[in-house]
Design a protein around this motif. Structure first.
Motif, PDB file in Angstrom:
ATOM      1  N   MET A   1       0.845  -1.197   0.000  1.00 56.56           N
ATOM      2  CA  MET A   1       0.000   0.000   0.000  1.00 56.56           C
ATOM      3  C   MET A   1       0.876   1.242   0.000  1.00 56.56           C
ATOM      4  O   MET A   1       1.835   1.345   0.775  1.00 56.56           O
ATOM      5  CB  MET A   1      -0.924  -0.004   1.217  1.00 56.56           C
ATOM      6  CG  MET A   1      -1.814   1.232   1.329  1.00 56.56           C
ATOM      7  SD  MET A   1      -3.042   1.124   2.653  1.00 56.56           S
ATOM      8  CE  MET A   1      -4.213  -0.008   1.901  1.00 56.56           C
ATOM      9  N   LYS A   2       0.578   2.178  -0.884  1.00 55.44           N
ATOM     10  CA  LYS A   2       1.336   3.426  -0.967  1.00 55.44           C
ATOM     11  C   LYS A   2       0.488   4.551  -0.364  1.00 55.44           C
ATOM     12  O   LYS A   2      -0.604   4.849  -0.838  1.00 55.44           O
ATOM     13  CB  LYS A   2       1.689   3.739  -2.420  1.00 55.44           C
ATOM     14  CG  LYS A   2       2.645   4.915  -2.577  1.00 55.44           C
ATOM     15  CD  LYS A   2       2.983   5.182  -4.044  1.00 55.44           C
ATOM     16  CE  LYS A   2       3.883   4.115  -4.617  1.00 55.44           C
ATOM     17  NZ  LYS A   2       4.340   4.457  -5.994  1.00 55.44           N
ATOM     18  N   ILE A   3       1.012   5.142   0.699  1.00 55.72           N
ATOM     19  CA  ILE A   3       0.277   6.159   1.455  1.00 55.72           C
ATOM     20  C   ILE A   3       1.024   7.486   1.381  1.00 55.72           C
ATOM     21  O   ILE A   3       2.222   7.544   1.685  1.00 55.72           O
ATOM     22  CB  ILE A   3       0.131   5.731   2.935  1.00 55.72           C
ATOM     23  CG1 ILE A   3      -0.500   4.340   3.032  1.00 55.72           C
ATOM     24  CG2 ILE A   3      -0.689   6.761   3.702  1.00 55.72           C
ATOM     25  CD1 ILE A   3      -0.281   3.674   4.374  1.00 55.72           C
ATOM     26  N   VAL A   4       0.335   8.512   0.995  1.00 61.93           N
ATOM     27  CA  VAL A   4       0.909   9.867   0.959  1.00 61.93           C
ATOM     28  C   VAL A   4       0.318  10.673   2.107  1.00 61.93           C
ATOM     29  O   VAL A   4      -0.892  10.630   2.345  1.00 61.93           O
ATOM     30  CB  VAL A   4       0.612  10.564  -0.386  1.00 61.93           C
ATOM     31  CG1 VAL A   4       0.929  12.056  -0.308  1.00 61.93           C
ATOM     32  CG2 VAL A   4       1.423   9.917  -1.499  1.00 61.93           C
ATOM     33  N   VAL A   5       1.177  11.394   2.808  1.00 62.46           N
ATOM     34  CA  VAL A   5       0.707  12.325   3.829  1.00 62.46           C
ATOM     35  C   VAL A   5       0.971  13.739   3.336  1.00 62.46           C
ATOM     36  O   VAL A   5       2.128  14.146   3.156  1.00 62.46           O
ATOM     37  CB  VAL A   5       1.408  12.106   5.184  1.00 62.46           C
ATOM     38  CG1 VAL A   5       0.841  13.084   6.214  1.00 62.46           C
ATOM     39  CG2 VAL A   5       1.219  10.681   5.663  1.00 62.46           C
ATOM     40  N   ALA A   6      -0.099  14.472   3.103  1.00 63.31           N
ATOM     41  CA  ALA A   6       0.016  15.872   2.694  1.00 63.31           C
ATOM     42  C   ALA A   6       0.081  16.726   3.958  1.00 63.31           C
ATOM     43  O   ALA A   6      -0.873  16.772   4.735  1.00 63.31           O
ATOM     44  CB  ALA A   6      -1.177  16.274   1.833  1.00 63.31           C
ATOM     45  N   TYR A   7       1.218  17.374   4.171  1.00 61.18           N
ATOM     46  CA  TYR A   7       1.387  18.187   5.370  1.00 61.18           C
ATOM     47  C   TYR A   7       1.853  19.585   4.976  1.00 61.18           C
ATOM     48  O   TYR A   7       2.184  19.839   3.809  1.00 61.18           O
ATOM     49  CB  TYR A   7       2.402  17.539   6.328  1.00 61.18           C
ATOM     50  CG  TYR A   7       3.831  17.615   5.849  1.00 61.18           C
ATOM     51  CD1 TYR A   7       4.667  18.659   6.246  1.00 61.18           C
ATOM     52  CD2 TYR A   7       4.367  16.645   4.997  1.00 61.18           C
ATOM     53  CE1 TYR A   7       5.978  18.739   5.792  1.00 61.18           C
ATOM     54  CE2 TYR A   7       5.664  16.724   4.547  1.00 61.18           C
ATOM     55  CZ  TYR A   7       6.471  17.776   4.947  1.00 61.18           C
ATOM     56  OH  TYR A   7       7.761  17.865   4.492  1.00 61.18           O
ATOM     57  N   LYS A   8       1.887  20.476   5.953  1.00 64.28           N
ATOM     58  CA  LYS A   8       2.278  21.860   5.671  1.00 64.28           C
ATOM     59  C   LYS A   8       3.396  22.295   6.608  1.00 64.28           C
ATOM     60  O   LYS A   8       3.348  22.036   7.811  1.00 64.28           O
ATOM     61  CB  LYS A   8       1.080  22.801   5.825  1.00 64.28           C
ATOM     62  CG  LYS A   8       1.347  24.220   5.315  1.00 64.28           C
ATOM     63  CD  LYS A   8       0.076  25.050   5.293  1.00 64.28           C
ATOM     64  CE  LYS A   8       0.319  26.398   4.629  1.00 64.28           C
ATOM     65  NZ  LYS A   8      -0.907  27.232   4.609  1.00 64.28           N
ATOM     66  N   TRP A   9       4.411  22.945   6.037  1.00 61.04           N
ATOM     67  CA  TRP A   9       5.476  23.576   6.815  1.00 61.04           C
ATOM     68  C   TRP A   9       5.077  25.046   6.950  1.00 61.04           C
ATOM     69  O   TRP A   9       4.986  25.765   5.974  1.00 61.04           O
ATOM     70  CB  TRP A   9       6.805  23.425   6.087  1.00 61.04           C
ATOM     71  CG  TRP A   9       7.987  23.981   6.815  1.00 61.04           C
ATOM     72  CD1 TRP A   9       8.685  25.103   6.494  1.00 61.04           C
ATOM     73  CD2 TRP A   9       8.646  23.427   7.967  1.00 61.04           C
ATOM     74  NE1 TRP A   9       9.719  25.294   7.374  1.00 61.04           N
ATOM     75  CE2 TRP A   9       9.721  24.278   8.296  1.00 61.04           C
ATOM     76  CE3 TRP A   9       8.416  22.312   8.754  1.00 61.04           C
ATOM     77  CZ2 TRP A   9      10.578  24.041   9.367  1.00 61.04           C
ATOM     78  CZ3 TRP A   9       9.267  22.068   9.827  1.00 61.04           C
ATOM     79  CH2 TRP A   9      10.323  22.921  10.122  1.00 61.04           C
TER      80      TRP A   9
END
Length: 261
Positions: A1-9
């Motif tokens: 499973m390929k999981i992306v976490v979209a986060y913000k700096w």
């Protein structure tokens, strides 16, 4: 499973200097992974560990988001690798534009099963990017996610728990999907020295805005004005405590007038 976490700096507004005229200076504010995103990072790591999957961090913004400190801060929180889109053309971009760039980056990564994000960002707090991203990708998007796991054997997709006003809903969700986690879904890990040292050796890919196929947003959000909660300007008020009963009555009256009660 390929999981992306979209986060913000992002800069923390709590460190901002506010002048007498109401103007805000973030020049001395500390930048960090937005305080709502570590929950999404932890959920992603737990899901990947349960499936033998991969966790990829993804962030977009002005060129200043790509620093050694910013990279280590994200990679030390359980990511396997990091993808950055750092371009000054994104400075001040609204949530719709950010979602469009995130969508293009997700497509560039390819074969993504799940995108996880925090429920909002610490600096803007509009709470719109995750579901706008889902719409841009043409995927299902769910907010208020408090838990996620792989469905039982023989069933495809994920089982997701959502905290709703009426209670907790447990739903079966197909992939690919975008999930926005609640702020208290899990307790995020605290990066130790071993994690920080290991982060320096993890792969980082920097994508240019020019090489991505970014769809132009159909609509742009324009902020016309901002105001404090309650609308009116609040002023300090001191109550005479020599008469406790009278002071309590005045306090209750003031709170009702302000709309706090």
């Amino acid at each position: 499973m390929k999981i992306v976490v979209a986060y913000k700096w992002a800069p923390n507004p709590q460190d901002a200097d506010v002048a007498a005229d109401g103007s805000v200076d973030l020049g001395r504010a500390k930048w960090a992974v937005s305080e709502y995103d570590p929950v999404a990072l932890e959920l992603a790591r737990q899901l990947a560990d349960a499936t033998g999957g991969e966790v990829i961090g993804l962030t977009v913004g002005a060129a200043g988001i790509d620093t050694p400190l910013a990279r280590k801060a994200a990679l030390s929180r359980g990511l396997d690798r990091l993808v950055l889109v750092a371009d000054d053309a994104l400075d001040g971009a609204d949530g719709t534009r950010i979602a469009a760039v995130l969508a293009a980056a997700v497509r560039s990564i390819g074969d993504v099963d799940v995108v996880l994000a925090g429920d909002s960002s610490v600096d803007v707090a509009a709470g719109q990017v995750a579901l706008t991203l889902a719409g841009t990708l043409g995927w299902l998007g769910l907010a208020a996610v408090s838990a996620v796991r792989v469905a039982d054997a023989g069933t495809a997709g994920l089982v997701v728990e959502r905290e709703l006003p009426a209670g907790t809903a447990v739903v079966s969700v197909p992939t690919p999907v975008v999930l926005a986690a609640t702020a208290d879904a899990v307790v995020p890990r605290v990066a130790g020295m071993k994690d920080i040292l290991a982060a320096a050796k993890k792969p980082v890919e920097v994508l240019s805005l020019a090489e991505l196929s970014v769809a132009e947003p159909g609509a742009v959000l324009t902020t016309l004005a901002t105001a404090k909660p309650g609308g009116a300007e609040r002023t300090a008020r001191i109550f005479d405590g020599s008469d406790a009963a009278a002071a309590a009555t005045e306090l209750v009256g003031a709170l009702r007038q302000s709309g706090a009660l």
